[in-house]
Design a protein around this motif. Sequence first.
Motif, short mmCIF file in Angstrom:
data_model
loop_
_atom_site.label_atom_id
_atom_site.label_comp_id
_atom_site.label_asym_id
_atom_site.label_seq_id
_atom_site.Cartn_x
_atom_site.Cartn_y
_atom_site.Cartn_z
N ALA A 299 0.83 -1.20 0.00
CA ALA A 299 0.00 0.00 0.00
C ALA A 299 0.87 1.26 0.00
O ALA A 299 0.37 2.36 0.07
N LEU A 300 2.18 1.06 -0.05
CA LEU A 300 3.09 2.21 -0.05
C LEU A 300 3.06 2.92 -1.39
O LEU A 300 2.98 2.28 -2.44
N PRO A 301 3.15 4.23 -1.39
CA PRO A 301 3.20 4.95 -2.66
C PRO A 301 4.56 4.73 -3.32
O PRO A 301 5.54 4.42 -2.65
N PRO A 302 4.62 4.89 -4.65
CA PRO A 302 5.92 4.71 -5.31
C PRO A 302 6.89 5.81 -4.89
O PRO A 302 6.50 6.88 -4.42
N ALA A 303 8.17 5.52 -5.04
CA ALA A 303 9.20 6.49 -4.69
C ALA A 303 9.02 7.75 -5.55
O ALA A 303 8.60 7.67 -6.70
N PRO A 304 9.33 8.93 -5.01
CA PRO A 304 9.02 10.18 -5.71
C PRO A 304 9.70 10.34 -7.07
O PRO A 304 9.11 10.89 -7.99
N SER B 136 18.64 -3.88 -16.17
CA SER B 136 19.16 -2.77 -15.37
C SER B 136 17.98 -2.09 -14.70
O SER B 136 16.82 -2.28 -15.11
N ILE B 137 18.27 -1.28 -13.70
CA ILE B 137 17.16 -0.60 -13.02
C ILE B 137 16.52 0.45 -13.92
O ILE B 137 15.38 0.84 -13.71
N ALA B 138 17.25 0.87 -14.96
CA ALA B 138 16.67 1.83 -15.91
C ALA B 138 15.56 1.19 -16.73
O ALA B 138 14.62 1.87 -17.16
N ASP B 139 15.65 -0.13 -16.96
CA ASP B 139 14.68 -0.83 -17.81
C ASP B 139 13.61 -1.59 -17.03
O ASP B 139 12.64 -2.02 -17.61
N SER B 140 13.81 -1.77 -15.75
CA SER B 140 12.93 -2.62 -14.96
C SER B 140 11.72 -1.85 -14.44
O SER B 140 11.80 -0.68 -14.11
N ASN B 141 10.60 -2.57 -14.34
CA ASN B 141 9.38 -1.99 -13.78
C ASN B 141 9.15 -2.44 -12.33
O ASN B 141 8.11 -2.13 -11.76
N ALA B 142 10.08 -3.18 -11.77
CA ALA B 142 9.93 -3.67 -10.39
C ALA B 142 9.95 -2.49 -9.41
O ALA B 142 10.62 -1.49 -9.64
N SER B 143 9.23 -2.64 -8.32
CA SER B 143 9.17 -1.55 -7.33
C SER B 143 10.54 -1.30 -6.70
O SER B 143 10.89 -0.17 -6.39
N MET B 144 11.32 -2.36 -6.52
CA MET B 144 12.68 -2.21 -5.97
C MET B 144 13.53 -1.37 -6.91
O MET B 144 14.30 -0.50 -6.47
N ALA B 145 13.42 -1.60 -8.21
CA ALA B 145 14.17 -0.82 -9.20
C ALA B 145 13.71 0.64 -9.17
O ALA B 145 14.52 1.56 -9.28
N GLY B 146 12.42 0.87 -8.99
CA GLY B 146 11.91 2.23 -8.88
C GLY B 146 12.47 2.95 -7.67
O GLY B 146 12.83 4.12 -7.74
N ASP B 147 12.56 2.24 -6.55
CA ASP B 147 13.15 2.83 -5.35
C ASP B 147 14.62 3.18 -5.57
O ASP B 147 15.08 4.24 -5.14
N MET B 148 15.34 2.30 -6.24
CA MET B 148 16.76 2.55 -6.51
C MET B 148 16.93 3.73 -7.48
O MET B 148 17.83 4.55 -7.30
N ARG B 149 16.07 3.81 -8.50
CA ARG B 149 16.13 4.96 -9.43
C ARG B 149 15.89 6.26 -8.68
O ARG B 149 16.57 7.26 -8.90
N SER B 150 14.91 6.25 -7.78
CA SER B 150 14.60 7.44 -7.01
C SER B 150 15.77 7.84 -6.12
O SER B 150 16.12 9.02 -6.02
N GLN B 151 16.39 6.86 -5.47
CA GLN B 151 17.54 7.16 -4.61
C GLN B 151 18.68 7.76 -5.42
O GLN B 151 19.33 8.72 -4.99
N ILE B 152 18.93 7.20 -6.59
CA ILE B 152 20.01 7.71 -7.43
C ILE B 152 19.71 9.15 -7.85
O ILE B 152 20.58 10.02 -7.77
N ARG B 153 18.49 9.42 -8.29
CA ARG B 153 18.15 10.78 -8.73
C ARG B 153 18.23 11.75 -7.55
O ARG B 153 18.73 12.88 -7.72
#
Length: 136
Positions: A21-26, A57-74
């Motif tokens: 139920a957590l919102p996606p990373a910003p 790669s996390i750039a191509d993945s739709n997984a929520s973990m990859a989204g969190d990692m993309r957000s952290q990097i940005r």
Amino acid sequence: MRTLLAFLALILSTPILAQSALPPAPYADRQISDPVLERKAKALMETIRCLTCQSQSIADSNASMAGDMRSQIRERIMAGEQPEHIRAWLIERYGDWVSYEPTADPVLWPLWGAPLLLIGLGLLLLRGRIKRRRRQ
């Protein structure tokens, strides 16, 4: 019978209960407004392996973990951190496996040297066979 039905209902409802139920990373799917910083972030994201998908790669993945990692990097890029420091942090946190770039640790030298050794051994065997055939 009631116990069996209750057990089946519990088993079948488990995937529904597992949804987050957590919102996606910003900044999971939102780019940085500065194109230079976004290019830096994107270049780094393409070299980091998704921990969930493992083949993307996390750039191509739709997984929520990859989204969190993309957000952290940005977020870290926007804070002024260099991509090399972010990569080091990710490797420290998740291990060497998270990076697509191979490491040159002395422990891995046999893995890099084994193919060369096997090719050399194969060439020696081939040379021996050729010499034997010439003698016959």
